[in-house]
Write a protein that holds these residues in place. Structure first.
Motif, PDB file in Angstrom:
ATOM      1  N   ALA A   9     -38.851   9.011 -38.138  1.00  7.13           N
ATOM      2  CA  ALA A   9     -39.031  10.036 -39.339  1.00  7.13           C
ATOM      3  C   ALA A   9     -40.543  10.402 -39.278  1.00  7.13           C
ATOM      4  N   ASP A  10     -41.292   9.948 -39.070  1.00  4.16           N
ATOM      5  CA  ASP A  10     -42.644  10.469 -39.010  1.00  4.16           C
ATOM      6  C   ASP A  10     -43.004  10.381 -37.566  1.00  4.16           C
ATOM      7  N   GLN A  11     -43.078  11.503 -36.989  1.00  2.71           N
ATOM      8  CA  GLN A  11     -43.149  11.632 -35.600  1.00  2.71           C
ATOM      9  C   GLN A  11     -44.819  11.622 -35.366  1.00  2.71           C
ATOM     10  N   HIS A  12     -45.644  11.938 -36.035  1.00  3.39           N
ATOM     11  CA  HIS A  12     -47.095  12.103 -35.827  1.00  3.39           C
ATOM     12  C   HIS A  12     -47.392  10.503 -35.861  1.00  3.39           C
ATOM     13  N   SER A  13     -47.014   9.580 -36.825  1.00  2.78           N
ATOM     14  CA  SER A  13     -47.489   8.127 -36.947  1.00  2.78           C
ATOM     15  C   SER A  13     -47.095   7.594 -35.443  1.00  2.78           C
ATOM     16  N   ALA A  14     -45.792   7.734 -35.391  1.00  3.58           N
ATOM     17  CA  ALA A  14     -45.130   7.193 -34.029  1.00  3.58           C
ATOM     18  C   ALA A  14     -45.871   7.653 -32.640  1.00  3.58           C
ATOM     19  N   ALA A  15     -46.144   8.741 -32.626  1.00  3.65           N
ATOM     20  CA  ALA A  15     -47.002   9.149 -31.423  1.00  3.65           C
ATOM     21  C   ALA A  15     -48.431   8.476 -31.419  1.00  3.65           C
ATOM     22  N   VAL A  16     -49.061   8.659 -32.432  1.00  2.00           N
ATOM     23  CA  VAL A  16     -50.359   8.194 -32.490  1.00  2.00           C
ATOM     24  C   VAL A  16     -50.376   6.737 -32.388  1.00  2.00           C
ATOM     25  N   VAL A  22     -44.868 -12.737 -33.898  1.00  2.00           N
ATOM     26  CA  VAL A  22     -45.912 -13.735 -33.207  1.00  2.00           C
ATOM     27  C   VAL A  22     -45.677 -13.404 -31.733  1.00  2.00           C
ATOM     28  N   PRO A  23     -46.802 -12.975 -31.049  1.00  2.00           N
ATOM     29  CA  PRO A  23     -46.650 -12.809 -29.518  1.00  2.00           C
ATOM     30  C   PRO A  23     -46.983 -14.025 -28.940  1.00  2.00           C
ATOM     31  N   ASP A  24     -46.283 -14.369 -27.522  1.00  2.00           N
ATOM     32  CA  ASP A  24     -46.663 -15.566 -27.061  1.00  2.00           C
ATOM     33  C   ASP A  24     -47.707 -15.551 -25.983  1.00  2.00           C
ATOM     34  N   ALA A  25     -48.424 -14.294 -26.045  1.00  2.00           N
ATOM     35  CA  ALA A  25     -49.686 -14.024 -25.164  1.00  2.00           C
ATOM     36  C   ALA A  25     -50.469 -12.942 -25.975  1.00  2.00           C
ATOM     37  N   ASP A  26     -51.738 -12.914 -25.532  1.00  2.00           N
ATOM     38  CA  ASP A  26     -52.699 -11.932 -26.273  1.00  2.00           C
ATOM     39  C   ASP A  26     -51.912 -10.482 -26.246  1.00  2.00           C
ATOM     40  N   VAL A  27     -51.721  -9.553 -26.917  1.00  2.00           N
ATOM     41  CA  VAL A  27     -51.160  -8.421 -26.925  1.00  2.00           C
ATOM     42  C   VAL A  27     -52.075  -7.254 -27.569  1.00  2.00           C
ATOM     43  N   LEU A  28     -51.803  -6.024 -26.939  1.00  2.00           N
ATOM     44  CA  LEU A  28     -52.719  -4.875 -27.623  1.00  2.00           C
ATOM     45  C   LEU A  28     -51.856  -3.983 -28.158  1.00  2.00           C
ATOM     46  N   LEU A  29     -51.961  -4.007 -29.877  1.00  2.00           N
ATOM     47  CA  LEU A  29     -51.098  -3.365 -30.645  1.00  2.00           C
ATOM     48  C   LEU A  29     -51.900  -2.302 -31.603  1.00  2.00           C
ATOM     49  N   ALA A  30     -51.164  -1.579 -32.089  1.00  2.00           N
ATOM     50  CA  ALA A  30     -51.495  -0.493 -33.160  1.00  2.00           C
ATOM     51  C   ALA A  30     -50.615  -0.496 -34.280  1.00  2.00           C
ATOM     52  N   VAL A  31     -50.861  -0.192 -35.582  1.00  2.00           N
ATOM     53  CA  VAL A  31     -50.147  -0.137 -36.842  1.00  2.00           C
ATOM     54  C   VAL A  31     -50.522   1.369 -37.084  1.00  2.00           C
ATOM     55  N   THR A  32     -49.408   2.082 -37.495  1.00  2.00           N
ATOM     56  CA  THR A  32     -49.549   3.436 -38.134  1.00  2.00           C
ATOM     57  C   THR A  32     -48.759   3.519 -39.268  1.00  2.00           C
ATOM     58  N   GLY A  33     -48.646   4.894 -39.876  1.00  2.00           N
ATOM     59  CA  GLY A  33     -47.739   5.110 -40.758  1.00  2.00           C
ATOM     60  C   GLY A  33     -48.363   4.939 -42.169  1.00  2.00           C
ATOM     61  N   THR A  61     -43.149   5.129 -46.986  1.00  2.00           N
ATOM     62  CA  THR A  61     -42.082   4.394 -46.767  1.00  2.00           C
ATOM     63  C   THR A  61     -42.149   3.655 -45.204  1.00  2.00           C
ATOM     64  N   ARG A  62     -42.781   4.366 -44.352  1.00  2.00           N
ATOM     65  CA  ARG A  62     -42.359   3.780 -43.059  1.00  2.00           C
ATOM     66  C   ARG A  62     -43.682   3.383 -42.170  1.00  2.00           C
ATOM     67  N   THR A  63     -43.793   2.304 -41.421  1.00  2.00           N
ATOM     68  CA  THR A  63     -44.852   1.689 -40.652  1.00  2.00           C
ATOM     69  C   THR A  63     -44.437   1.804 -39.348  1.00  2.00           C
ATOM     70  N   TYR A  64     -45.254   1.988 -38.267  1.00  2.00           N
ATOM     71  CA  TYR A  64     -44.915   2.048 -36.935  1.00  2.00           C
ATOM     72  C   TYR A  64     -45.713   1.130 -36.474  1.00  2.00           C
ATOM     73  N   LEU A  65     -45.175   0.266 -35.397  1.00  2.00           N
ATOM     74  CA  LEU A  65     -46.289  -0.849 -34.542  1.00  2.00           C
ATOM     75  C   LEU A  65     -45.779  -0.553 -33.031  1.00  2.00           C
ATOM     76  N   ALA A  66     -46.947  -0.218 -32.358  1.00  2.00           N
ATOM     77  CA  ALA A  66     -46.544   0.025 -30.827  1.00  2.00           C
ATOM     78  C   ALA A  66     -47.350  -1.058 -30.208  1.00  2.00           C
ATOM     79  N   ALA A  71     -45.205  19.894 -41.753  1.00  2.00           N
ATOM     80  CA  ALA A  71     -44.810  18.988 -42.936  1.00  2.00           C
ATOM     81  C   ALA A  71     -43.695  17.800 -42.776  1.00  2.00           C
ATOM     82  N   LEU A  72     -43.049  17.850 -41.726  1.00  2.00           N
ATOM     83  CA  LEU A  72     -42.004  17.106 -41.190  1.00  2.00           C
ATOM     84  C   LEU A  72     -42.352  15.446 -41.150  1.00  2.00           C
ATOM     85  N   PRO A  73     -43.554  15.299 -40.694  1.00  2.00           N
ATOM     86  CA  PRO A  73     -43.925  13.770 -40.674  1.00  2.00           C
ATOM     87  C   PRO A  73     -44.087  13.265 -42.129  1.00  2.00           C
TER      88      PRO A  73
END
Lengths: 245, 334
Positions: B36-43, B67-78, B114-119, B276-278
């Motif tokens: 729904a929030d394409q900007h946050s998902a892309a970033v 919980v990851p079972d090995a080190d992971v690199l992630l990012a949270v946006t939204g 309302t929405r968060t993104y986790l990549a 304005a869509l994001p």
């Protein structure tokens, strides 16, 4: 089949990155056949930057990426395609052969709860409505929501009205009519169309790489069957009639 | 490449696999769908070195934890969110390392979005429909994640081996949207049927609309003043752009979302600007919206500016990750 004459099109901007194409003609049949022909040609000669198109009954929404192209380019390309491009059929290449479907349908009050009211509205007996549907040859004009095949070609004395109160949950496989159109409900959901029967086939199967076997331009006939015959189909995926080699 | 398991320990009201949507399926009746929030998902994807359209996790409401079972690199946006790793607060909108066995928790501030993104760096293993992991509830493709689910990710991340007192690895210019106080201002480009309702332009411009709880991924249903056309001219089924402002027979305004289908019978007075869509994708029940009519050119200039920032971030991230020795799927397809 003759190519509809539609050379002139209307192109209206719709938001900041889409245009709506319609065919300004007084004859509804030409507007509808023309927009299908236009869509085929446009997709066959798809201009750069066009993301997707959405087919309406008498219109085509063209969505574009405004960073890759611009409104005047899309509009110009659309007009050019309407006037000059040969249809994909004429090209010989890239055209998908038309498929024919004979779809078994149970037409009764249980599977088609609007059958009696449609008959009443048209001043016909229910059996005559079923005969009219079975006697009609439909052409798939577009794939509607969730790939539902929307068809044109219902031969009835006058267009069928939609329900005043939409139904909230219609069973998959339901055959529904409105105007001179028919559509098959692929998944449970709401509709304002009149439900007149049900096919036992699975119309859309999302576990398949291509979830449907039909496309716009294909030919459909509905074949009335008894409930026990329908039961034997057991939800099998809908396939076209085998063409003789 | 190694396969890392992410054990989902908590999910929000709706937690799904997500991406930027389907391509070339609208002509066959399947809406593009997607975040729904394409900007946050892309970033989010760019921040972890993924192509912007990679599969990620979208969370609506509540708390997402894994919980990851090995080190992971992630990012949270939204939407603005409280994010913790192993109980300690961390930042959103930046690359994060979550060590093996530690829990990351993401709780969005629902009063702000309302929405968060986790990549996660790498490729999430998720089912696809017509080439995309985006859910399509209407076709029975829910993509829902529930607590206890185990999501696999193919990643080449092996940790950076850095000490806490060292300077941050990444100083990226991240285009973080502002989640402002009410009302949110949404630019709208008028469409031709606005002329069928004299006075609607002024009415919409002068009013505040409130998102109602009957909103969903198909559209935001807004409470507020509307007017209806006098004539009962038939409008046959036609396609509509995402962000279309529709006036149904009832006294409400609908802003159609990425899962809209064909529409019939209702006038469409305008279409929200692409830029304005994001923001609209972050609007939840109770949110106040104001609409501002804008020209097509102005609308696209804003969109182009936003896209240029995202593009620059993609390049900067690709360079940074390249310098750290990452190769695929880090990419070029940004």
């Amino acid at each position: 089949m003759t190519t509809a004459q539609y050379g002139v099109i209307t192109v209206e901007p719709f938001g900041d990155s889409a245009v709506m194409v319609t065919i300004p003609h007084t004859d509804q049949a030409i507007r509808r056949a023309g927009i299908v022909a236009f869509r085929d040609r446009f997709l066959a000669h798809r201009p750069h930057g066009v993301l997707d198109v959405v087919s309406g009954l008498e219109s085509l929404l063209i969505e574009f990426d405004p960073l890759q192209t611009a409104l005047p380019h899309v509009e110009y390309a659309a007009r050019l395609v309407a006037q000059w491009a040969p249809s994909p059929q004429d090209d010989g290449a890239g055209a998908r052969a038309v498929r024919t479907f004979a779809i078994p349908v149970v037409f009764d009050d249980e599977h088609g709860p609007d059958l009696a009211s449609v008959a009443g509205e048209l001043g016909m007996a229910s059996s005559e409505v079923v005969e009219a549907i079975a006697g009609s040859t439909f052409t798939i004009c577009l794939l509607g929501a969730a790939m539902a095949p929307m068809m044109d070609g219902l031969k009835v004395p006058r267009p069928v009205r939609r329900r005043a109160e939409p139904r909230t949950d219609v069973v998959p496989g339901s055959i529904m009519i409105a105007g001179t159109n028919a559509i098959i409900q692929p998944f449970p959901g709401p509709t304002g169309w009149r439900v007149v029967g049900r096919t036992p086939h699975t119309i859309v199967d999302i576990s398949r790489p291509d979830p449907v076997s039909f496309a716009a331009g294909d030919i459909v006939r509905f074949v009335p069957v008894a409930p026990d015959e329908a039961g034997a189909v057991d939800g099998r995926f809908l396939l076209p009639v085998e063409e003789p080699a | 490449m190694t396969t890392v398991a992410l054990d989902i320990t908590s999910t929000g009201w709706v937690t799904t696999f997500q991406d930027l949507g389907r391509r070339d399926t609208e002509q066959r009746g399947v809406p593009t769908g997607g975040a729904a929030d394409q900007h946050s998902a892309a970033v989010a994807n760019l921040l972890v070195g993924n192509p912007r359209g990679a599969t990620l996790i979208e969370n609506l409401g509540g708390e997402l934890a894994l919980v990851p079972d090995a080190d992971v690199l992630l990012a949270v946006t939204g939407a603005p969110a409280e994010v913790t790793v192993g109980g300690g607060p961390v930042d959103g909108w930046t690359p994060l390392v979550v060590p093996a066995g530690e829990e990351i928790r993401v709780r969005a501030d629902m009063s702000r979005g309302t929405r968060t993104y986790l990549a996660v760096n790498g490729m999430l293993t998720a089912p696809t429909l017509l080439g995309s992991a985006a859910p399509d509830a209407r076709m029975g493709f829910g993509q829902l994640l529930a607590p206890g689910a185990r999501v696999l990710v193919e990643t080449e991340f092996r940790g950076f081996g850095r000490r806490v007192f060292e300077p941050p690895l990444f100083r990226l210019a991240v285009p973080v949207p502002r989640f402002e106080e009410d009302p949110w201002v949404v630019d709208v480009v008028a469409s031709h049927s606005i002329h069928t309702i004299p006075g609607i332009r002024e009415l919409i411009e002068d009013s505040v609309y409130v998102v109602t709880p009957r909103s969903n991924h198909v559209g935001l249903r807004l409470a507020g003043p509307v007017m209806h056309p006098d004539s009962d001219a038939e409008i046959v089924s036609h396609g509509v752009p995402i962000g279309a402002l529709q006036i149904p027979h009832a006294d409400e305004l609908i802003v159609l979302g990425r899962y809209r289908s064909l529409t019939a019978g209702y006038p469409i007075v305008g279409v929200a600007s692409r830029a304005a869509l994001p923001l609209l994708g972050q609007a939840g029940p109770g949110r106040e919206l104001r609409f501002r009519w804008t020209g097509r050119e102005t609308s696209l200039r804003r969109f182009a500016r936003r896209e240029a920032q995202v593009h620059a971030l993609g390049h900067a991230a690709a360079e940074a990750f390249g310098a750290l020795g990452f190769t695929a799927p880090l990419s070029h397809a940004i």
